[in-house]
Design a protein around this motif. Structure first.
Motif, PDB file in Angstrom:
ATOM      1  N   ASN A   8       0.840  -1.181   0.000  1.00 64.56           N
ATOM      2  CA  ASN A   8       0.000   0.000   0.000  1.00 64.56           C
ATOM      3  C   ASN A   8       0.887   1.247   0.000  1.00 64.56           C
ATOM      4  O   ASN A   8       1.723   1.413   0.883  1.00 64.56           O
ATOM      5  CB  ASN A   8      -0.915  -0.012   1.232  1.00 64.56           C
ATOM      6  CG  ASN A   8      -1.945   1.091   1.199  1.00 64.56           C
ATOM      7  OD1 ASN A   8      -1.638   2.250   0.952  1.00 64.56           O
ATOM      8  ND2 ASN A   8      -3.192   0.727   1.468  1.00 64.56           N
ATOM      9  N   ARG A   9       0.689   2.095  -0.980  1.00 60.20           N
ATOM     10  CA  ARG A   9       1.557   3.273  -1.121  1.00 60.20           C
ATOM     11  C   ARG A   9       1.155   4.422  -0.202  1.00 60.20           C
ATOM     12  O   ARG A   9       1.914   5.382  -0.042  1.00 60.20           O
ATOM     13  CB  ARG A   9       1.532   3.766  -2.572  1.00 60.20           C
ATOM     14  CG  ARG A   9       0.194   4.354  -2.998  1.00 60.20           C
ATOM     15  CD  ARG A   9       0.187   4.784  -4.455  1.00 60.20           C
ATOM     16  NE  ARG A   9       0.233   3.626  -5.338  1.00 60.20           N
ATOM     17  CZ  ARG A   9       0.108   3.707  -6.659  1.00 60.20           C
ATOM     18  NH1 ARG A   9      -0.039   4.882  -7.227  1.00 60.20           N
ATOM     19  NH2 ARG A   9       0.130   2.634  -7.401  1.00 60.20           N
ATOM     20  N   TYR A  10      -0.044   4.352   0.386  1.00 60.99           N
ATOM     21  CA  TYR A  10      -0.539   5.468   1.187  1.00 60.99           C
ATOM     22  C   TYR A  10      -0.573   5.201   2.686  1.00 60.99           C
ATOM     23  O   TYR A  10      -0.478   6.133   3.478  1.00 60.99           O
ATOM     24  CB  TYR A  10      -1.968   5.832   0.752  1.00 60.99           C
ATOM     25  CG  TYR A  10      -2.140   6.146  -0.709  1.00 60.99           C
ATOM     26  CD1 TYR A  10      -1.264   6.999  -1.374  1.00 60.99           C
ATOM     27  CD2 TYR A  10      -3.195   5.603  -1.433  1.00 60.99           C
ATOM     28  CE1 TYR A  10      -1.432   7.297  -2.718  1.00 60.99           C
ATOM     29  CE2 TYR A  10      -3.383   5.888  -2.777  1.00 60.99           C
ATOM     30  CZ  TYR A  10      -2.495   6.732  -3.416  1.00 60.99           C
ATOM     31  OH  TYR A  10      -2.672   7.013  -4.742  1.00 60.99           O
ATOM     32  N   TYR A  11      -0.757   3.937   3.063  1.00 67.35           N
ATOM     33  CA  TYR A  11      -1.043   3.647   4.465  1.00 67.35           C
ATOM     34  C   TYR A  11      -0.307   2.392   4.897  1.00 67.35           C
ATOM     35  O   TYR A  11      -0.325   1.375   4.198  1.00 67.35           O
ATOM     36  CB  TYR A  11      -2.553   3.463   4.654  1.00 67.35           C
ATOM     37  CG  TYR A  11      -2.967   3.021   6.032  1.00 67.35           C
ATOM     38  CD1 TYR A  11      -2.877   3.885   7.119  1.00 67.35           C
ATOM     39  CD2 TYR A  11      -3.454   1.730   6.256  1.00 67.35           C
ATOM     40  CE1 TYR A  11      -3.251   3.484   8.394  1.00 67.35           C
ATOM     41  CE2 TYR A  11      -3.838   1.326   7.533  1.00 67.35           C
ATOM     42  CZ  TYR A  11      -3.729   2.206   8.594  1.00 67.35           C
ATOM     43  OH  TYR A  11      -4.105   1.807   9.848  1.00 67.35           O
ATOM     44  N   ASP A  12       0.316   2.463   6.057  1.00 67.41           N
ATOM     45  CA  ASP A  12       1.026   1.325   6.634  1.00 67.41           C
ATOM     46  C   ASP A  12       0.513   1.140   8.056  1.00 67.41           C
ATOM     47  O   ASP A  12       0.998   1.770   8.994  1.00 67.41           O
ATOM     48  CB  ASP A  12       2.535   1.571   6.621  1.00 67.41           C
ATOM     49  CG  ASP A  12       3.321   0.395   7.180  1.00 67.41           C
ATOM     50  OD1 ASP A  12       2.746  -0.707   7.302  1.00 67.41           O
ATOM     51  OD2 ASP A  12       4.513   0.581   7.507  1.00 67.41           O
ATOM     52  N   GLY A  62      -4.223  -5.386   5.018  1.00 73.53           N
ATOM     53  CA  GLY A  62      -2.782  -5.156   4.981  1.00 73.53           C
ATOM     54  C   GLY A  62      -2.320  -4.488   3.706  1.00 73.53           C
ATOM     55  O   GLY A  62      -1.212  -3.956   3.644  1.00 73.53           O
ATOM     56  N   VAL A  63      -3.175  -4.506   2.670  1.00 72.05           N
ATOM     57  CA  VAL A  63      -2.890  -3.810   1.409  1.00 72.05           C
ATOM     58  C   VAL A  63      -4.057  -2.916   1.014  1.00 72.05           C
ATOM     59  O   VAL A  63      -3.873  -1.771   0.636  1.00 72.05           O
ATOM     60  CB  VAL A  63      -2.579  -4.801   0.273  1.00 72.05           C
ATOM     61  CG1 VAL A  63      -2.335  -4.062  -1.042  1.00 72.05           C
ATOM     62  CG2 VAL A  63      -1.371  -5.657   0.625  1.00 72.05           C
ATOM     63  N   ARG A  64      -5.279  -3.453   1.106  1.00 74.19           N
ATOM     64  CA  ARG A  64      -6.451  -2.725   0.632  1.00 74.19           C
ATOM     65  C   ARG A  64      -7.541  -2.684   1.697  1.00 74.19           C
ATOM     66  O   ARG A  64      -7.706  -3.611   2.484  1.00 74.19           O
ATOM     67  CB  ARG A  64      -7.005  -3.370  -0.646  1.00 74.19           C
ATOM     68  CG  ARG A  64      -6.021  -3.371  -1.801  1.00 74.19           C
ATOM     69  CD  ARG A  64      -6.612  -4.058  -3.038  1.00 74.19           C
ATOM     70  NE  ARG A  64      -5.561  -4.346  -3.995  1.00 74.19           N
ATOM     71  CZ  ARG A  64      -5.118  -3.492  -4.920  1.00 74.19           C
ATOM     72  NH1 ARG A  64      -5.663  -2.299  -5.007  1.00 74.19           N
ATOM     73  NH2 ARG A  64      -4.150  -3.820  -5.740  1.00 74.19           N
ATOM     74  N   PHE A  65      -8.290  -1.586   1.673  1.00 71.08           N
ATOM     75  CA  PHE A  65      -9.472  -1.462   2.508  1.00 71.08           C
ATOM     76  C   PHE A  65     -10.657  -2.129   1.802  1.00 71.08           C
ATOM     77  O   PHE A  65     -10.672  -2.263   0.569  1.00 71.08           O
ATOM     78  CB  PHE A  65      -9.778   0.004   2.785  1.00 71.08           C
ATOM     79  CG  PHE A  65      -8.731   0.692   3.614  1.00 71.08           C
ATOM     80  CD1 PHE A  65      -8.791   0.637   4.999  1.00 71.08           C
ATOM     81  CD2 PHE A  65      -7.681   1.391   3.018  1.00 71.08           C
ATOM     82  CE1 PHE A  65      -7.827   1.259   5.783  1.00 71.08           C
ATOM     83  CE2 PHE A  65      -6.712   2.023   3.790  1.00 71.08           C
ATOM     84  CZ  PHE A  65      -6.784   1.947   5.180  1.00 71.08           C
ATOM     85  N   PHE A  66     -11.648  -2.513   2.581  1.00 67.56           N
ATOM     86  CA  PHE A  66     -12.838  -3.150   2.006  1.00 67.56           C
ATOM     87  C   PHE A  66     -14.014  -2.942   2.949  1.00 67.56           C
ATOM     88  O   PHE A  66     -13.863  -2.489   4.086  1.00 67.56           O
ATOM     89  CB  PHE A  66     -12.596  -4.643   1.776  1.00 67.56           C
ATOM     90  CG  PHE A  66     -12.209  -5.400   3.019  1.00 67.56           C
ATOM     91  CD1 PHE A  66     -13.160  -5.973   3.838  1.00 67.56           C
ATOM     92  CD2 PHE A  66     -10.863  -5.522   3.376  1.00 67.56           C
ATOM     93  CE1 PHE A  66     -12.801  -6.660   4.990  1.00 67.56           C
ATOM     94  CE2 PHE A  66     -10.491  -6.213   4.529  1.00 67.56           C
ATOM     95  CZ  PHE A  66     -11.464  -6.778   5.339  1.00 67.56           C
ATOM     96  N   GLY A  67     -15.204  -3.286   2.455  1.00 64.50           N
ATOM     97  CA  GLY A  67     -16.410  -3.230   3.264  1.00 64.50           C
ATOM     98  C   GLY A  67     -16.924  -1.805   3.422  1.00 64.50           C
ATOM     99  O   GLY A  67     -16.319  -0.851   2.941  1.00 64.50           O
ATOM    100  N   PRO A  68     -18.068  -1.663   4.102  1.00 65.39           N
ATOM    101  CA  PRO A  68     -18.880  -2.752   4.638  1.00 65.39           C
ATOM    102  C   PRO A  68     -19.563  -3.523   3.514  1.00 65.39           C
ATOM    103  O   PRO A  68     -19.861  -2.958   2.465  1.00 65.39           O
ATOM    104  CB  PRO A  68     -19.912  -2.018   5.497  1.00 65.39           C
ATOM    105  CG  PRO A  68     -20.053  -0.677   4.851  1.00 65.39           C
ATOM    106  CD  PRO A  68     -18.680  -0.333   4.331  1.00 65.39           C
TER     107      PRO A  68
END
Length: 358
Positions: A31-35, A44-50
């Motif tokens: 993830n280039r924006y968030y660690d 750990g790489v992408r957000f998802f949901g709900p």
């Protein structure tokens, strides 16, 4: 690469990132924006949901773009309103600047949502969706801005040039979902941003607090950063009551709205998107249509709704004034008086003591 080629790339990027495509063919292992730590909505790489991931691929994009049905928009769709707001308001005053940009004045605080004063919602200045009406409040007529709330990173909501301009004028508190702080600082590292996760809150002064809540949407600034920054809706709590700002969201099962009602009570005002919804087979998971927005209004049990996110940038297929027409029909079907849920135009103002002019 010549200017025309760059323009075609910018237009394609606008289609991918503004038109509702969750392009799933590109994978990244970092993830280039968030660690940050893995959670129930971050792998750990992408957000998802709900709810389920609704990414769409290039075949879906081709089906939409080649399927016809895109209504022509006029080059100009001027608003009959223009606003010159007061410097401070002790009670509550809400003005639509345009699209999803609201100036909320309450408890002596001045708050902007998703501010965009740029001519285009695009990664470049010479291509991409162009506004068909000027901002309902001229930038130089803005009062001192105390806080800026960003819902997500699509170009029609996260305009880094406007944010930097506001920062260097007023140094407001800038609040954004996780990962969007990196995007803003990459444009101007002087800007300080407070990043929130779903369920987190921040004080804005004057007894006003902003709470980030889930929304059925996604994020991208290009085709290789899908869902690498979080998105969301905001609830504002203050002495003037509870305000709900949906940002971009699909209705889905209505659970996000009922959850807000259960946690915060019935909002005094809900700003709900009513545009960028056709074709429905493509847009439904991430953009409400006016009938969905009316149902969301009922789920929230809000006293008042304001229809936003329409009539400024052409992002999808419906004609420029179709959201207003469809909203009127949906309100009539639900037997809700139209003054409780107007389709706001740039420069139009709502206050509790006033009924919005027809």
């Amino acid at each position: 690469m010549n200017r025309r080629s760059v323009g075609r790339i910018a237009s394609a990027a606008a289609v991918l990132t503004l038109g509702g495509v969750g392009y799933s063919a590109v994978a990244r292992s970092r993830n280039r924006y968030y660690d940050g730590p893995v959670s129930d909505h971050y792998d750990g790489v992408r957000f998802f949901g709900p709810g389920p991931v609704t990414d769409r691929g290039l075949l879906d994009l081709a089906r939409w773009q080649m399927g016809g049905g895109r209504e022509p928009w006029p080059e100009s769709f001027p608003s009959p309103y223009a606003d010159r707001p007061p410097e401070r308001v002790p009670g509550l005053r809400i003005a639509l600047v345009g699209h999803a940009t609201l100036l909320i004045q309450t408890a002596g605080r001045n708050i902007l949502t998703d501010p965009i004063w740029s001519e285009r919602a695009s990664p470049v200045r010479f291509a991409g969706p162009r506004r068909v009406n000027p901002p309902g409040i001229a930038f130089d007529d803005l009062p001192p801005i105390d806080a800026v709330l960003i819902t997500h990173n699509h170009y029609d909501h996260l305009d880094v040039e406007t944010i930097a301009r506001l920062w260097h004028r007023d140094a407001p508190k800038v609040v954004a979902p996780l990962g969007n702080d990196s995007i803003i600082r990459a444009h101007d590292d002087a800007v300080r941003v407070e990043a929130l996760d779903w369920g987190q809150s921040v004080g804005l002064g004057g007894g006003v607090a902003a709470h980030l809540e889930p929304a059925h949407h996604w994020s991208a600034r290009g085709i290789s950063d899908r869902r690498m920054a979080l998105w969301g809706a905001y609830v504002l709590t203050s002495a003037a009551g509870t305000l709900y700002m949906a940002g971009d969201t699909g209705y889905v099962d209505g659970g996000t709205f009922r959850s807000v009602r259960a946690r915060f009570g019935a909002p005094r005002v809900a700003a709900l998107p009513i545009g960028a919804y056709e074709p429905r087979w493509f847009m439904q998971p991430q953009h409400m249509n006016p009938a969905d927005a009316v149902q969301a209004f009922r789920d929230l049990e809000a006293e008042q709704a304001l229809g936003i996110h329409w009539g400024t940038f052409q992002l999808t297929n419906e004609k420029v004034d179709q959201p207003e027409i469809d909203l009127a029909a949906a309100l009539a079907e639900a037997e809700i008086p139209p003054e409780r849920f107007p389709a706001m135009r740039p420069g139009q103002v709502w206050t509790p003591a006033e009924r919005i002019p027809a």
